[in-house]
Design an enzyme around this catalytic site. Structure first.
Site, PDB file in Angstrom:
ATOM      1  N   SER A   1      15.967  52.390  47.691  1.00 19.31           N
ATOM      2  CA  SER A   1      15.715  50.988  48.064  1.00 19.31           C
ATOM      3  C   SER A   1      14.451  50.443  47.423  1.00 19.31           C
ATOM      4  O   SER A   1      14.037  49.338  47.745  1.00 19.31           O
ATOM      5  CB  SER A   1      15.572  50.908  49.580  1.00 19.31           C
ATOM      6  OG  SER A   1      14.634  51.895  50.006  1.00 19.31           O
TER       7      SER A   1
ATOM      8  N   LEU B   1      11.627  49.904  43.932  1.00 23.59           N
ATOM      9  CA  LEU B   1      11.589  49.189  42.643  1.00 23.59           C
ATOM     10  C   LEU B   1      12.525  49.853  41.638  1.00 23.59           C
ATOM     11  O   LEU B   1      13.394  49.207  41.058  1.00 23.59           O
ATOM     12  CB  LEU B   1      10.149  49.209  42.117  1.00 23.59           C
ATOM     13  CG  LEU B   1       9.863  48.814  40.685  1.00 23.59           C
ATOM     14  CD1 LEU B   1      10.141  47.347  40.429  1.00 23.59           C
ATOM     15  CD2 LEU B   1       8.409  49.150  40.323  1.00 23.59           C
TER      16      LEU B   1
ATOM     17  N   GLY C   1      14.768  52.431  42.262  1.00 23.79           N
ATOM     18  CA  GLY C   1      16.085  52.635  42.861  1.00 23.79           C
ATOM     19  C   GLY C   1      16.977  51.412  42.679  1.00 23.79           C
ATOM     20  O   GLY C   1      18.139  51.512  42.261  1.00 23.79           O
TER      21      GLY C   1
ATOM     22  N   TYR D   1      -2.818  61.486  45.261  1.00 18.59           N
ATOM     23  CA  TYR D   1      -1.444  61.237  44.799  1.00 18.59           C
ATOM     24  C   TYR D   1      -1.156  62.099  43.568  1.00 18.59           C
ATOM     25  O   TYR D   1      -0.102  62.721  43.444  1.00 18.59           O
ATOM     26  CB  TYR D   1      -1.335  59.751  44.463  1.00 18.59           C
ATOM     27  CG  TYR D   1      -0.095  59.270  43.748  1.00 18.59           C
ATOM     28  CD1 TYR D   1      -0.100  59.086  42.367  1.00 18.59           C
ATOM     29  CD2 TYR D   1       1.051  58.927  44.450  1.00 18.59           C
ATOM     30  CE1 TYR D   1       1.011  58.600  41.705  1.00 18.59           C
ATOM     31  CE2 TYR D   1       2.165  58.427  43.796  1.00 18.59           C
ATOM     32  CZ  TYR D   1       2.142  58.261  42.423  1.00 18.59           C
ATOM     33  OH  TYR D   1       3.242  57.764  41.753  1.00 18.59           O
TER      34      TYR D   1
ATOM     35  N   ILE E   1       5.092  50.698  36.279  1.00 14.97           N
ATOM     36  CA  ILE E   1       6.411  50.061  36.289  1.00 14.97           C
ATOM     37  C   ILE E   1       6.287  48.719  37.015  1.00 14.97           C
ATOM     38  O   ILE E   1       5.458  48.571  37.906  1.00 14.97           O
ATOM     39  CB  ILE E   1       7.430  50.935  37.044  1.00 14.97           C
ATOM     40  CG1 ILE E   1       7.355  52.401  36.602  1.00 14.97           C
ATOM     41  CG2 ILE E   1       8.845  50.391  36.915  1.00 14.97           C
ATOM     42  CD1 ILE E   1       8.025  53.382  37.566  1.00 14.97           C
TER      43      ILE E   1
HETATM   44  P1  NAP Z   1       8.795  52.088  45.881  1.00 12.40           P
HETATM   45  O1  NAP Z   1       9.306  50.798  45.370  1.00 12.40           O
HETATM   46  O2  NAP Z   1       7.548  52.115  46.695  1.00 12.40           O
HETATM   47  O3  NAP Z   1       9.993  52.790  46.703  1.00 12.40           O
HETATM   48  C1  NAP Z   1       9.743  53.993  47.362  1.00 12.40           C
HETATM   49  C2  NAP Z   1      11.073  54.526  47.851  1.00 12.40           C
HETATM   50  O4  NAP Z   1      10.852  55.766  48.511  1.00 12.40           O
HETATM   51  C3  NAP Z   1      11.770  53.591  48.846  1.00 12.40           C
HETATM   52  O5  NAP Z   1      13.158  53.636  48.651  1.00 12.40           O
HETATM   53  C4  NAP Z   1      11.389  54.228  50.190  1.00 12.40           C
HETATM   54  O6  NAP Z   1      12.346  53.960  51.205  1.00 12.40           O
HETATM   55  C5  NAP Z   1      11.439  55.712  49.806  1.00 12.40           C
HETATM   56  N1  NAP Z   1      10.644  56.507  50.727  1.00 12.40           N
HETATM   57  C6  NAP Z   1       9.320  56.402  50.979  1.00 12.40           C
HETATM   58  N2  NAP Z   1       8.944  57.290  51.945  1.00 12.40           N
HETATM   59  C7  NAP Z   1      10.095  57.950  52.309  1.00 12.40           C
HETATM   60  C8  NAP Z   1      10.383  58.952  53.274  1.00 12.40           C
HETATM   61  N3  NAP Z   1       9.427  59.469  54.070  1.00 12.40           N
HETATM   62  N4  NAP Z   1      11.671  59.388  53.383  1.00 12.40           N
HETATM   63  C9  NAP Z   1      12.646  58.853  52.607  1.00 12.40           C
HETATM   64  N5  NAP Z   1      12.430  57.906  51.661  1.00 12.40           N
HETATM   65  C10 NAP Z   1      11.178  57.451  51.522  1.00 12.40           C
HETATM   66  O7  NAP Z   1       8.575  53.126  44.683  1.00 12.40           O
HETATM   67  P2  NAP Z   1       8.891  52.933  43.129  1.00 12.40           P
HETATM   68  O8  NAP Z   1       7.835  52.081  42.543  1.00 12.40           O
HETATM   69  O9  NAP Z   1      10.339  52.566  42.973  1.00 12.40           O
HETATM   70  O10 NAP Z   1       8.641  54.431  42.607  1.00 12.40           O
HETATM   71  C11 NAP Z   1       9.729  55.302  42.312  1.00 12.40           C
HETATM   72  C12 NAP Z   1       9.141  56.584  41.760  1.00 12.40           C
HETATM   73  O11 NAP Z   1       8.406  56.272  40.549  1.00 12.40           O
HETATM   74  C13 NAP Z   1       8.125  57.251  42.705  1.00 12.40           C
HETATM   75  O12 NAP Z   1       8.268  58.643  42.633  1.00 12.40           O
HETATM   76  C14 NAP Z   1       6.758  56.837  42.135  1.00 12.40           C
HETATM   77  O13 NAP Z   1       5.764  57.779  42.437  1.00 12.40           O
HETATM   78  C15 NAP Z   1       7.070  56.803  40.654  1.00 12.40           C
HETATM   79  N6  NAP Z   1       6.190  55.925  39.848  1.00 12.40           N
HETATM   80  C16 NAP Z   1       6.028  54.610  40.207  1.00 12.40           C
HETATM   81  C17 NAP Z   1       5.233  53.787  39.373  1.00 12.40           C
HETATM   82  C18 NAP Z   1       5.018  52.316  39.673  1.00 12.40           C
HETATM   83  O14 NAP Z   1       4.258  51.672  38.917  1.00 12.40           O
HETATM   84  N7  NAP Z   1       5.676  51.765  40.689  1.00 12.40           N
HETATM   85  C19 NAP Z   1       4.645  54.330  38.205  1.00 12.40           C
HETATM   86  C20 NAP Z   1       4.879  55.664  37.893  1.00 12.40           C
HETATM   87  C21 NAP Z   1       5.673  56.457  38.717  1.00 12.40           C
HETATM   88  P3  NAP Z   1      12.135  52.666  52.172  1.00 12.40           P
HETATM   89  O15 NAP Z   1      12.394  51.465  51.310  1.00 12.40           O
HETATM   90  O16 NAP Z   1      13.166  52.850  53.231  1.00 12.40           O
HETATM   91  O17 NAP Z   1      10.725  52.754  52.652  1.00 12.40           O
HETATM   92  O1  GFB Z   2      -1.523  48.981  39.158  1.00  6.08           O
HETATM   93  P1  GFB Z   2      -2.880  49.315  39.640  1.00  6.08           P
HETATM   94  O2  GFB Z   2      -3.166  48.976  41.052  1.00  6.08           O
HETATM   95  O3  GFB Z   2      -3.194  50.870  39.530  1.00  6.08           O
HETATM   96  O4  GFB Z   2      -3.906  48.587  38.602  1.00  6.08           O
HETATM   97  P2  GFB Z   2      -3.635  51.846  38.351  1.00  6.08           P
HETATM   98  C1  GFB Z   2      -5.204  48.606  38.859  1.00  6.08           C
HETATM   99  C2  GFB Z   2      -6.015  47.839  37.804  1.00  6.08           C
HETATM  100  O5  GFB Z   2      -5.755  46.444  38.005  1.00  6.08           O
HETATM  101  C3  GFB Z   2      -7.491  48.072  38.069  1.00  6.08           C
HETATM  102  C4  GFB Z   2      -6.968  45.790  38.403  1.00  6.08           C
HETATM  103  O6  GFB Z   2      -8.185  48.001  36.857  1.00  6.08           O
HETATM  104  C5  GFB Z   2      -7.855  46.910  39.000  1.00  6.08           C
HETATM  105  O7  GFB Z   2      -9.215  46.568  38.898  1.00  6.08           O
HETATM  106  N1  GFB Z   2      -6.645  44.734  39.374  1.00  6.08           N
HETATM  107  C6  GFB Z   2      -7.086  43.460  39.296  1.00  6.08           C
HETATM  108  C7  GFB Z   2      -5.881  44.855  40.468  1.00  6.08           C
HETATM  109  N2  GFB Z   2      -6.643  42.739  40.336  1.00  6.08           N
HETATM  110  C8  GFB Z   2      -5.882  43.578  41.090  1.00  6.08           C
HETATM  111  C9  GFB Z   2      -5.146  43.411  42.324  1.00  6.08           C
HETATM  112  O8  GFB Z   2      -5.102  42.347  42.949  1.00  6.08           O
HETATM  113  N3  GFB Z   2      -4.471  44.510  42.791  1.00  6.08           N
HETATM  114  C10 GFB Z   2      -4.476  45.727  42.103  1.00  6.08           C
HETATM  115  N4  GFB Z   2      -3.754  46.742  42.605  1.00  6.08           N
HETATM  116  N5  GFB Z   2      -5.178  45.923  40.959  1.00  6.08           N
HETATM  117  C11 GFB Z   2      -2.168  53.432  39.766  1.00  6.08           C
HETATM  118  C12 GFB Z   2      -2.306  54.672  40.598  1.00  6.08           C
HETATM  119  O9  GFB Z   2      -3.302  53.274  39.008  1.00  6.08           O
HETATM  120  O10 GFB Z   2      -1.080  53.570  38.851  1.00  6.08           O
HETATM  121  C13 GFB Z   2      -1.039  54.882  41.366  1.00  6.08           C
HETATM  122  O11 GFB Z   2      -3.395  54.496  41.479  1.00  6.08           O
HETATM  123  C14 GFB Z   2       0.207  54.785  40.516  1.00  6.08           C
HETATM  124  O12 GFB Z   2      -1.100  56.152  41.963  1.00  6.08           O
HETATM  125  C15 GFB Z   2       0.124  53.621  39.546  1.00  6.08           C
HETATM  126  O13 GFB Z   2       0.398  55.876  39.801  1.00  6.08           O
HETATM  127  C16 GFB Z   2       1.223  53.669  38.544  1.00  6.08           C
HETATM  128  O14 GFB Z   2      -2.809  51.616  37.140  1.00  6.08           O
HETATM  129  O15 GFB Z   2      -5.101  51.792  38.181  1.00  6.08           O
END
Ligand code: NAP
Ligand code: GFB
Length: 334
Positions: free
Chosen positions: A25, A27, A29, A149, A179
Site C-alpha cells: 500500500s 509508494l 507498492g 535505519y 524515490i
Molecule cells: P512507504 O510508502 O512508507 O510504505 C511502507 C509500506 O510498508 C506500507 O505498505 C506499509 O503498510 C507497510 N508496512 C509498514 N510497517 C508494516 C508492518 N509492521 N507490517 C506490515 N506492513 C508494514 O514505503 P516506500 O517508500 O514505498 O518504501 C518501499 C521500500 O523502499 C522500503 O523498504 C524502503 O525502505 C525502501 N526505500 C524507500 C525510499 C524512498 O525514498 N521512499 C528510498 C530507498 C529505499 P501500511 O500502508 O498499512 O502502513
Molecule cells: O529525503 P530526505 O528527507 O532524506 O532529504 P535524505 C533530506 C534533504 O532535504 C536534507 C533537505 O538535505 C534536508 O535538509 N530538506 C529541505 C528537507 N527541506 C526539507 C523538508 O521539508 N523535509 C525533508 N525531509 N527534507 C533519507 C534517509 O535521507 O533518504 C532515509 O534518512 C531514506 O532513511 C531516504 O533512506 C531515502 O535523502 O537525507
C-alpha cells in the site's frame, strides 16, 4: 489485502505462480500495482500492515501459511525522511530489524523460490569515494543522521547472504536511491524532501506565505520516479531465475537515475515552485540539518543487466506527483 487476478483466462490456470508483495500500500507498492497487467503469468498479492503486522513473527508466519507464495517482493518498512530518521532512531532500528528478520526467515521456512528485498542508497558508508558501487556496502559507518535505519537495512543483505550461502536460497537485494511519486508520504514533518516540499509549497501559495526549505539547499540527491523503479524491479524479477544470473548473488544491485541527474535540494524547490507558479520568496532555514551532503551512486551494474532505460525526467515526475497530490490532497497526508 488485495487479490489481483489479471484475466479470467488465467483464473482457470490454477498453476499461476504467486508474487506476494509486502508494503503493497506504499509508494513503491502502488507503483507496482500500476504495471501488473504487463505480467499476466503471475498472480499478485499486495499486503498492508492492516492485513498482517510483520513486526510480529506469528503474524508473518500466518501470512506465509495462508498464501504459501512462490515469490516475495519485500518492500514493507518503517520509512521516513531525514527528520523522522533523526527523531525516531529506536523505532527505525527495531521495527525494521524485526520486519526484515521475520520476512526473510519465513521466506526460507516456506521455501520461497525467489525473494527480492529492498535496501536504500542512504545505507552505504558516508565517508567514501564516488560514485558508490554495490560492493562498498560494509566499508564503513553510514551517515549519523540515519544509522539506525541503515544498520537495520544492512542486516537484510547479511541475512539474505547467509541463506544463499547455506541453503542456496535465491534471496537477493535491490538498493534504490531516493524515490518519489504518487502515493508518497506528504507529511510536513516525517516525509522525504520531495513530497514534503510539494506539500509546503502548496500551503505557501494558498496562504500567500514564504516557501521554507530546511537546511542550506546545497545537498545533492539522485531521485527515481516510483513508476520507473517499479518497471525496473519487475524487469529484474522476471529475468532473474537463478543465483548465477546477473552476478547478483555477490551483493546487491543499485537502482537509481544516472549520476548526471544528481540535483540539489535548492533546485528541487525551484522546480516545485515553478510548477505551482509560486512567485513569493523561497527561504532556506539553516537552523535545520542538511543531513548527508551527497550519496552519489553508480548504475553501471544495472546498466550491464537491463541496458538503456528511459527514465522519467525530474520535471515530468514532479509535475505528475503534484497533479496527483492536488487530486488526492485529502487522503494523501499520512
Ligand atoms: P512507504 O510508502 O512508507 O510504505 C511502507 C509500506 O510498508 C506500507 O505498505 C506499509 O503498510 C507497510 N508496512 C509498514 N510497517 C508494516 C508492518 N509492521 N507490517 C506490515 N506492513 C508494514 O514505503 P516506500 O517508500 O514505498 O518504501 C518501499 C521500500 O523502499 C522500503 O523498504 C524502503 O525502505 C525502501 N526505500 C524507500 C525510499 C524512498 O525514498 N521512499 C528510498 C530507498 C529505499 P501500511 O500502508 O498499512 O502502513
Ligand atoms: O529525503 P530526505 O528527507 O532524506 O532529504 P535524505 C533530506 C534533504 O532535504 C536534507 C533537505 O538535505 C534536508 O535538509 N530538506 C529541505 C528537507 N527541506 C526539507 C523538508 O521539508 N523535509 C525533508 N525531509 N527534507 C533519507 C534517509 O535521507 O533518504 C532515509 O534518512 C531514506 O532513511 C531516504 O533512506 C531515502 O535523502 O537525507
Amino acid at each position: 489485502m488485495e487479490f489481483v487476478e489479471v484475466s479470467s483466462y488465467e483464473k482457470n490456470l490454477e498453476k499461476l505462480k504467486t508474487i506476494l508483495i509486502t508494503g503493497g500500500s506504499g509508494l513503491v507498492g502502488n507503483a507496482i500495482k500500476k504495471i501488473i497487467n504487463n505480467y499476466t503469468k503471475y498472480k499478485f498479492i499486495f499486503i498492508t500492515s492492516k492485513d498482517y503486522d510483520l513486526i510480529k513473527f506469528e503474524d508473518t508466519q500466518k501470512m506465509f501459511e495462508f498464501y504459501r507464495p512462490n515469490y516475495v517482493i519485500h518492500l514493507a518498512a518503517y520509512v521516513g525522511g531525514l527528520y523522522k530518521n533523526m527523531n525516531n532512531k529506536v523505532e527505525m532500528f527495531e521495527k525494521n530489524l524485526m520486519i526484515n528478520f521475520n520476512v526473510i526467515k519465513c521466506s526460507h521456512d516456506y521455501k520461497v523460490e525467489k525473494l527480492i528485498s529492498c535496501l536504500s542508497t542512504c545505507i552505504f558508508p558516508d565517508k567514501t569515494t564516488y560514485p558508490i558501487r554495490e560492493d562498498m556496502l560494509h566499508n564503513g559507518p553510514p551517515h549519523e543522521s540515519n544509522y539506525a535505519y541503515a544498520y537495520a537495512k544492512r542486516m537484510i543483505e547479511l541475512h539474505s547472504r547467509t541463506y544463499r550461502e547455506s541453503y542456496g536460497d535465491n534471496f537477493i537485494c535491490i538498493t534504490p536511491c531516493n524515490i518519489y511519486g504518487p502515493y508518497d508520504n506528504f507529511s510536513l514533518e516525517d516525509g522525504h524532501v520531495l513530497p514534503s516540499l510539494i506539500h509546503k509549497c502548496y500551503l505557501a501559495r494558498k496562504n500567500n506565505e514564504d516557501f521554507i526549505i530546511r537546511g542550506t539547499g546545497k545537498p545533492l540527491r539522485q531521485f527515481i520516479y516510483s513508476e520507473d523503479l517499479a518497471k525496473i524491479i519487475m524487469i529484474l524479477f522476471d529475468n532473474q531465475n537463478s543465483l548465477s544470473d546477473f552476478d547478483i548473488n555477490k551483493d546487491n544491485i543499485i537502482i537509481s537515475s544516472p549520476e548526471e541527474s544528481e540535483i540539489s535540494i535548492g533546485d528541487i524547490a525551484r522546480i516545485i515552485a515553478n510548477k505551482y507558479n509560486y512567485k513569493n520568496r523561497i527561504i532556506f532555514d539553516q537552523k535545520y540539518s542538511d543531513g548527508q551532503y551527497k550519496k552519489t551512486v553508480s548504475i553501471d551494474k544495472l546498466y550491464n543487466i537491463i541496458g538503456d532505460f528511459n527514465y522519467t525526467s525530474i520535471e515530468v515526475g514532479i509535475n505528475n506527483t503534484i497533479d496527483w497530490f492536488i487530486e488526492n490532497i485529502d487522503n494523501s497526508k499520512r
